[in-house]
Design an enzyme around this catalytic site. Structure first.
Site, short mmCIF file in Angstrom:
data_model
loop_
_atom_site.label_atom_id
_atom_site.label_comp_id
_atom_site.label_asym_id
_atom_site.label_seq_id
_atom_site.Cartn_x
_atom_site.Cartn_y
_atom_site.Cartn_z
CB ILE A 202 9.80 18.88 0.09
CG1 ILE A 202 9.72 17.63 -0.80
CG2 ILE A 202 10.65 19.97 -0.56
CD1 ILE A 202 11.03 17.02 -1.16
CE LYS A 203 13.71 24.67 6.58
NZ LYS A 203 14.73 24.67 7.66
CB THR A 204 10.20 24.54 -0.34
OG1 THR A 204 10.64 25.44 -1.35
CG2 THR A 204 8.67 24.58 -0.26
CG ASP A 250 12.21 23.47 10.01
OD1 ASP A 250 12.25 23.56 11.25
OD2 ASP A 250 13.15 23.03 9.33
#
Length: 291
Positions: A202-204, A250
């Site tokens: 997951i990217k958050t 990221d």
């Protein structure tokens, strides 16, 4: 029927209690099949962490500061990232095919910044092209809570289904549109939801009580860099996120819009993979910038 108001707020996150031991170094994916583990190992180093370099902004934002010339901006940075996150158009245009870095391929085609509601997207890159592009993972934008929520979640599960068939993991990206909230409760909901629907990572965004979010999410979380902030602040954010359970960052604009992008990415690497304190990494950044 569950509802957001009547649901009891979760409190016991077991923070500080390590998850059961597993032989694979990527959180929650010890039971994945061999091909998928191979691709995950390209993304995450042996310490279970990753530095993704994001330069996929143009697919909704057009030309962005620091990314006017992809062919000039990205190649000098590649050596210091673990994974390159980009669209297929950008990869074909500016990344040499002998690149050995992991590739996070943007697979959704989403609404541009010209629209107030950016939540209506489609699958823009199919599994066959992801295979042709030798993708290490496929990135899918999801708009939890927005008008286009269901469509974006359908994009996710369809991509997960395809990825499972061919051993390609999926990165679920928690999108925050112009009118969407950025609270701990929202990010806890969104990250857990995407993981339960099958996303392998997951990217958050980083937020308050971030350790609750990482504790409740059964797969790795990487944080988005977001808008450009001062270099020391970006290093502090990366350090806090890692300290509170994130598996990496990221970064895009906070690298590409830095005074010296190469030095900034090296400093981020010190924080993520060498456990350097942000102040130490910033001093190194200042020295590298002068050199």
């Amino acid at each position: 029927m569950a509802d957001k108001e009547g649901n009891v707020i979760a409190k016991d996150y077991g923070i500080g209690i390590k998850p059961p031991a597993q032989t694979f170094h990527v959180k929650g994916l010890g039971h994945a099949e061999w091909g998928m583990k191979t691709r995950l190992s390209h993304i995450f180093a042996e310490d279970g962490r990753t530095i993704m370099l994001a330069f996929d902004h143009g697919y909704i934002m057009g030309s962005t500061a620091g990314l006017e010339r992809l062919d000039l901006a990205i190649p000098p940075l590649m050596e210091y990232a673990d994974c390159l996150m980009a669209t297929r158009g950008a990869l074909r245009a500016c990344i040499p095919p002998d690149c050995r870095k992991a590739i996070a391929l943007r697979c959704t085609a989403d609404t541009s910044v010209l629209k107030d509601d950016m939540s209506h997207g489609v699958i823009g890159v199919g599994i066959e092209d992801a295979i042709r592009m030798n993708a290490s993972c496929m990135a899918v934008q999801c708009f939890v809570g927005a008008d286009g929520e269901l469509g974006s979640l359908e994009n996710l599960v369809r991509t997960v289904d395809a990825g499972e068939r061919y051993g390609i993991p999926v990165l679920g990206v928690v999108a925050v549109g112009k009118e969407m909230e950025r609270t701990t409760r929202y990010f806890a909901l969104a990250t857990r939801l995407l993981a339960e629907l099958g996303a392998h990572m997951i990217k958050t965004y980083y937020c308050e009580n971030f350790e609750q979010i990482t504790a409740a999410c059964p797969v790795p979380i990487v944080i988005a860099g977001g808008k450009k902030i001062p270099e020391l602040d970006a290093l502090k954010m990366a350090y806090r996120a890692i300290s509170e359970g994130a598996a990496g960052v990221d970064m895009g604009r906070n690298v590409l819009q830095a005074e010296n992008p190469v030095a900034m990415l090296k400093a981020i690497r010190m924080v993520i993979h060498e456990n350097a304190k942000p102040e130490e990494a910033y001093k190194a950044y200042e020295l590298m910038k002068e050199e």
